[in-house]
Motif scaffolding. Structure first.
Motif, PDB file in Angstrom:
ATOM      1  N   GLY A 147      37.747  42.636  41.195  1.00 56.29           N
ATOM      2  CA  GLY A 147      39.035  43.308  41.289  1.00 56.29           C
ATOM      3  C   GLY A 147      40.144  42.715  40.451  1.00 56.29           C
ATOM      4  N   TYR A 148      39.785  41.881  39.440  1.00 57.16           N
ATOM      5  CA  TYR A 148      40.787  41.211  38.612  1.00 57.16           C
ATOM      6  C   TYR A 148      40.895  41.872  37.243  1.00 57.16           C
ATOM      7  CZ  TYR A 148      39.794  37.593  42.089  1.00 57.16           C
ATOM      8  OH  TYR A 148      39.591  36.914  43.251  1.00 57.16           O
ATOM      9  N   PRO A 149      42.118  41.962  36.700  1.00 60.18           N
ATOM     10  CA  PRO A 149      42.291  42.530  35.363  1.00 60.18           C
ATOM     11  C   PRO A 149      41.654  41.635  34.295  1.00 60.18           C
ATOM     12  CG  PRO A 149      44.416  42.279  36.506  1.00 60.18           C
ATOM     13  CD  PRO A 149      43.390  41.581  37.318  1.00 60.18           C
ATOM     14  N   TRP A 150      41.002  42.271  33.319  1.00 65.65           N
ATOM     15  CA  TRP A 150      40.444  41.525  32.194  1.00 65.65           C
ATOM     16  C   TRP A 150      40.460  42.401  30.954  1.00 65.65           C
ATOM     17  CZ3 TRP A 150      35.978  42.687  29.405  1.00 65.65           C
ATOM     18  CH2 TRP A 150      35.162  43.697  29.938  1.00 65.65           C
ATOM     19  N   ILE A 151      40.386  41.734  29.795  1.00 67.85           N
ATOM     20  CA  ILE A 151      40.426  42.447  28.520  1.00 67.85           C
ATOM     21  C   ILE A 151      39.689  41.608  27.481  1.00 67.85           C
ATOM     22  CG2 ILE A 151      42.581  41.406  27.702  1.00 67.85           C
ATOM     23  CD1 ILE A 151      43.411  44.228  26.736  1.00 67.85           C
ATOM     24  N   ARG A 152      39.142  42.280  26.481  1.00 66.10           N
ATOM     25  CA  ARG A 152      38.581  41.595  25.303  1.00 66.10           C
ATOM     26  C   ARG A 152      39.544  41.788  24.152  1.00 66.10           C
ATOM     27  NH1 ARG A 152      33.233  43.277  26.963  1.00 66.10           N
ATOM     28  NH2 ARG A 152      32.059  41.395  27.453  1.00 66.10           N
ATOM     29  N   ALA A 153      39.859  40.679  23.474  1.00 67.62           N
ATOM     30  CA  ALA A 153      40.773  40.756  22.324  1.00 67.62           C
ATOM     31  C   ALA A 153      40.578  39.542  21.444  1.00 67.62           C
ATOM     32  CB  ALA A 153      42.220  40.817  22.820  1.00 67.62           C
TER      33      ALA A 153
END
Length: 172
Positions: A111-117
């Motif tokens: 339930g945690y926000p994550w992103i690839r960048a």
């Protein structure tokens, strides 16, 4: 007159620490760079130029890290092109930082926000009374957890962006 031209004049005229005995003029190494958002501190070397993009310079025979502008940093390390590349990279990341929070963040199984960048995976999660971050490079050569907690999720996301910027600047 362009700020870099003015700073070149300040270096050439020996302003600030450029003329002080005991301050090395060459052999410095950049250990970090940061964007203050606007010009707001005085260059620690020429002691005359107000700077926004701060190059943190270290020397083995000088007791403190100096916070300096691009031109002074280039002269101190003997590589003006490298200092300009760091500066230009930081400037281009400023626009990217403005868009960072509006990007599409995924939600992990927990339930945690994550992103690839930029070759990294960033995860933001609640810790204690605030928020923390984990940054990992995709090949897992780097794994960093934030040392401090941030009051809001957005502050944690921006701190993660700033950490990636510092890692990329060191690699450049």
């Amino acid at each position: 007159m362009h700020d870099n031209d003015r700073e070149e004049e300040l270096v050439a005229s020996g302003r600030g620490k450029w003329s002080k005995a005991g301050v090395p003029h060459k052999g410095w190494h950049c250990v970090d760079i940061e964007d203050l958002g606007e010009p707001q501190v005085e260059c620690g070397m020429c002691e005359s130029q107000t700077i926004r993009y701060v190059h943190h310079m270290e020397h083995p025979s000088y007791p403190e890290i100096l916070e300096v502008g691009c031109v002074c940093a280039g002269h101190m390390e003997g590589d003006i092109a490298a200092a300009r590349t760091r500066d230009d990279s930081m400037k281009s990341r400023t626009g990217k930082r403005k868009r960072w929070l509006s990007r599409k963040w995924r939600i992990s199984a927990k339930g945690y926000p994550w992103i690839r960048a930029d070759g990294f995976r960033v995860t933001v999660y609640p810790r204690g009374a605030g928020w923390a971050t984990t940054i990992s490079s995709e090949e897992r050569a780097l794994l960093q957890h934030s040392r401090k907690n941030y009051q809001t999720e957005d502050q944690a996301k921006l701190a993660a962006f700033d950490q990636i910027t510092r890692v990329l600047a060191r690699e450049a």
